[in-house]
Design a protein around this motif. Structure first.
Motif, mmCIF file in Angstrom:
data_model
loop_
_atom_site.group_PDB
_atom_site.id
_atom_site.type_symbol
_atom_site.label_atom_id
_atom_site.label_comp_id
_atom_site.label_asym_id
_atom_site.label_seq_id
_atom_site.Cartn_x
_atom_site.Cartn_y
_atom_site.Cartn_z
ATOM 1 N N LEU A 1 0.839 -1.196 0.000
ATOM 2 C CA LEU A 1 0.000 0.000 0.000
ATOM 3 C C LEU A 1 0.876 1.249 0.000
ATOM 4 N N LEU A 2 0.624 2.140 -0.949
ATOM 5 C CA LEU A 2 1.320 3.419 -1.039
ATOM 6 C C LEU A 2 0.316 4.548 -0.882
ATOM 7 N N VAL A 3 0.757 5.645 -0.297
ATOM 8 C CA VAL A 3 -0.074 6.835 -0.186
ATOM 9 C C VAL A 3 0.664 7.994 -0.843
ATOM 10 N N GLY A 4 -0.064 8.764 -1.642
ATOM 11 C CA GLY A 4 0.515 9.898 -2.330
ATOM 12 C C GLY A 4 0.002 11.220 -1.789
ATOM 13 N N GLY A 5 0.574 12.285 -2.312
ATOM 14 C CA GLY A 5 0.212 13.633 -1.889
ATOM 15 C C GLY A 5 1.466 14.450 -1.644
ATOM 16 N N ASP A 6 1.284 15.748 -1.434
ATOM 17 C CA ASP A 6 2.434 16.636 -1.264
ATOM 18 C C ASP A 6 2.149 17.644 -0.153
ATOM 19 N N SER A 7 1.758 17.108 1.002
ATOM 20 C CA SER A 7 1.441 17.964 2.143
ATOM 21 C C SER A 7 1.784 17.221 3.423
ATOM 22 N N GLY A 8 1.824 17.943 4.530
ATOM 23 C CA GLY A 8 2.096 17.315 5.806
ATOM 24 C C GLY A 8 1.139 16.183 6.134
ATOM 25 N N PRO A 9 -0.178 16.383 5.990
ATOM 26 C CA PRO A 9 -1.111 15.286 6.253
ATOM 27 C C PRO A 9 -0.890 14.077 5.347
ATOM 28 N N ALA A 10 -0.490 14.312 4.085
ATOM 29 C CA ALA A 10 -0.239 13.193 3.168
ATOM 30 C C ALA A 10 0.945 12.362 3.644
ATOM 31 N N PHE A 11 2.029 13.028 4.031
ATOM 32 C CA PHE A 11 3.199 12.305 4.517
ATOM 33 C C PHE A 11 2.872 11.557 5.807
ATOM 34 N N ALA A 12 2.042 12.155 6.654
ATOM 35 C CA ALA A 12 1.645 11.496 7.902
ATOM 36 C C ALA A 12 0.797 10.252 7.622
ATOM 37 N N ARG A 13 -0.104 10.344 6.639
ATOM 38 C CA ARG A 13 -0.913 9.171 6.287
ATOM 39 C C ARG A 13 -0.036 8.040 5.764
ATOM 40 N N ALA A 14 0.925 8.384 4.914
ATOM 41 C CA ALA A 14 1.821 7.360 4.378
ATOM 42 C C ALA A 14 2.573 6.672 5.500
ATOM 43 N N ALA A 15 3.035 7.448 6.468
ATOM 44 C CA ALA A 15 3.793 6.881 7.577
ATOM 45 C C ALA A 15 2.923 6.004 8.469
ATOM 46 N N ARG A 16 1.690 6.416 8.675
ATOM 47 C CA ARG A 16 0.833 5.700 9.626
ATOM 48 C C ARG A 16 0.204 4.444 9.033
ATOM 49 N N GLY B 1 4.630 2.615 1.916
ATOM 50 C CA GLY B 1 5.506 3.519 1.206
ATOM 51 C C GLY B 1 4.776 4.748 0.721
ATOM 52 N N TYR B 2 5.502 5.557 -0.039
ATOM 53 C CA TYR B 2 5.014 6.842 -0.533
ATOM 54 C C TYR B 2 5.131 6.876 -2.052
ATOM 55 N N VAL B 3 4.117 7.430 -2.721
ATOM 56 C CA VAL B 3 4.149 7.573 -4.168
ATOM 57 C C VAL B 3 4.054 9.049 -4.525
ATOM 58 N N HIS B 4 5.011 9.504 -5.332
ATOM 59 C CA HIS B 4 5.076 10.905 -5.728
ATOM 60 C C HIS B 4 4.291 11.116 -7.013
ATOM 61 N N GLY B 5 3.732 12.310 -7.175
ATOM 62 C CA GLY B 5 2.848 12.575 -8.301
ATOM 63 C C GLY B 5 3.520 13.016 -9.583
ATOM 64 N N GLY B 6 4.847 13.054 -9.619
ATOM 65 C CA GLY B 6 5.528 13.414 -10.846
ATOM 66 C C GLY B 6 6.235 14.748 -10.755
ATOM 67 N N GLY B 7 7.118 14.989 -11.714
ATOM 68 C CA GLY B 7 7.912 16.203 -11.728
ATOM 69 C C GLY B 7 9.383 15.860 -11.841
ATOM 70 N N PRO B 8 10.248 16.851 -11.821
ATOM 71 C CA PRO B 8 11.684 16.599 -11.952
ATOM 72 C C PRO B 8 12.228 15.866 -10.733
ATOM 73 N N PRO B 9 13.396 15.246 -10.859
ATOM 74 C CA PRO B 9 13.981 14.517 -9.731
ATOM 75 C C PRO B 9 14.105 15.348 -8.458
ATOM 76 N N ARG B 10 14.393 16.642 -8.580
ATOM 77 C CA ARG B 10 14.536 17.469 -7.375
ATOM 78 C C ARG B 10 13.220 17.578 -6.611
ATOM 79 N N ALA B 11 12.089 17.575 -7.332
ATOM 80 C CA ALA B 11 10.788 17.615 -6.665
ATOM 81 C C ALA B 11 10.534 16.309 -5.924
ATOM 82 N N PHE B 12 10.900 15.200 -6.564
ATOM 83 C CA PHE B 12 10.776 13.905 -5.895
ATOM 84 C C PHE B 12 11.652 13.850 -4.654
ATOM 85 N N ALA B 13 12.893 14.334 -4.760
ATOM 86 C CA ALA B 13 13.821 14.298 -3.632
ATOM 87 C C ALA B 13 13.271 15.081 -2.450
ATOM 88 N N ARG B 14 12.692 16.245 -2.716
ATOM 89 C CA ARG B 14 12.131 17.065 -1.639
ATOM 90 C C ARG B 14 10.965 16.355 -0.956
#
Length: 274
Positions: free
Chosen positions: A144-159, A163-176
Motif C-alpha cells: 500500500l502506497l499513499v501519495g500527496g504533497d502535504s504534511g497530512p499526506a506524509f503522515a498518512r503514508a507513515a501511519r 511507502g510513498y508515491v510521488h505525483g511526478g515532476g523533476p527529480p529534485r521535486a521527488f527528492a524534496r
C-alpha cells in the motif's frame, strides 16, 4: 511501464496486448492512472485484465483516487486483483485534485482528507481481519502506497502505508517530497524506510501527440498544464537523465507512463533503458 488506460480512444484489446508484451521484459511493473470524468478505463478493471495475461510484472495504481470509492469496495477490489495476480498488486492511493471526479461520484470534496484517513484505517482492518474476501495473496494485504504533497499526506503514508508515491515532476521535486515522507516515517518510529515510488510521462518519436494529451488531461490546472506538457520525456537522453536523477534521489521504483497509445512506444523505451 505505464498502460495507456487514460489515453482517449485507446481500444481495450490494445491494453491487453500492451500488458502481455510488457510482461516479457525488461519492465518490472505495469502502472495505471485514475479519472472518472474522462475518456479512460477504470484502473481496477484494467489491472484485472492485465493480471489475466501476465505472470511476472507488478500491477500498480499510480494513483487511484481513494475517497471517491467506499472503503469496503476498494479493499475488496484490491484483494481480488492481488489474489488473481498471485500477489502482484501495489495499491497507490491519494486524494486526487479534480473537483469534477468528486461531483460525478457524489462525494463532497471538502471532506476528502478526513474521509481518506478513515478509509485507509478501514482498508487495513479489512485486509488484516479478513472480514471481506477474498483473502489477499500477500500477507496483511497488497503493498500500500499513499501519495500527496502535504504534511497530512506524509503522515498518512507513515501511519497506514508501506511507502510513498510521488505525483511526478523533476527529480529534485521527488527528492524534496520523499525526504519529507521518510522524515514522517522516522518520526512515527517505524523501522526501516518507506518504499518510494515515482512517475513520469514519455512519448518517444511522437512529441506533438503526447503534449496534446497532457494539455487535455491537466486542463483543470490552467496555464500549468503547459509546463506539464513541456516536461514530457521525448528523447532518449531525456529519459536517461530522468531515470538517473530519480535513482540518485533514492527512488525505489519508477513508472514511466506513455502519453501515446502506440505499442512502438514500449519498444522504443526498452531500447533506451537496456
Amino acid at each position: 511501464m505505464g498502460l495507456p488506460n487514460a489515453v482517449p480512444g485507446t481500444e481495450g484489446r490494445l491494453l491487453v496486448e500492451w500488458a502481455r508484451r510488457a510482461d516479457r521484459g525488461p519492465f518490472a511493473s505495469l502502472g495505471v492512472l485514475d479519472r472518472t470524468v474522462y475518456d479512460s478505463y477504470d484502473p481496477f478493471v484494467t489491472l484485472a485484465a492485465a493480471a489475466a495475461v501476465t505472470e511476472r510484472v507488478r500491477l500498480v495504481t499510480m494513483i487511484a483516487i481513494g475517497p471517491i470509492r467506499p472503503a469496503a469496495i476498494l479493499a475488496k477490489q484490491a484483494a481480488s486483483i492481488d489474489q488473481l495476480s498471485g500477489g502482484r498488486l501495489t495499491l497507490g492511493l491519494a486524494l486526487g485534485a479534480r473537483p469534477d471526479d468528486y461531483a460525478a461520484t457524489g462525494v463532497d470534496i471538502r471532506t476528502r482528507g478526513r474521509r481518506f484517513s478513515d478509509q485507509l484505517a478501514v482498508i487495513r482492518e479489512i485486509w488484516e481481519g479478513r472480514t471481506i474476501g477474498p483473502r489477499p495473496a500477500q500477507e496483511g494485504g497488497p503493498e500500500l502506497l499513499v501519495g500527496g504533497d502535504s504534511g497530512p499526506a506524509f503522515a498518512r503514508a507513515a501511519r497506514y502505508a508501506d511507502g510513498y508515491v510521488h505525483g511526478g515532476g523533476p527529480p529534485r521535486a521527488f527528492a524534496r517530497a520523499s525526504s519529507q515522507a521518510v522524515a514522517a516515517w522516522t518520526d512515527l518510529g517505524r523501522p526501516g524506510k518507506p518504499r518510494l515510488y515515482g512517475q513520469g510521462y514519455f512519448a518517444l518519436g511522437d512529441e506533438d501527440r503526447g503534449a496534446a494529451l497532457l494539455r487535455d488531461y491537466y486542463a483543470f490546472t490552467g496555464p500549468f498544464a503547459e509546463k506539464i506538457a513541456a516536461a514530457n520525456l521525448t528523447t532518449p537522453q531525456a529519459v536517461r537523465d530522468f531515470v538517473r536523477g530519480y535513482d540518485e534521489a533514492g527512488c525505489d521504483h519508477l513508472v514511466l507512463l506513455p502519453t501515446v497509445a502506440d505499442p512502438a512506444q514500449m519498444d522504443r523505451l526498452a531500447d533506451v533503458l537496456t
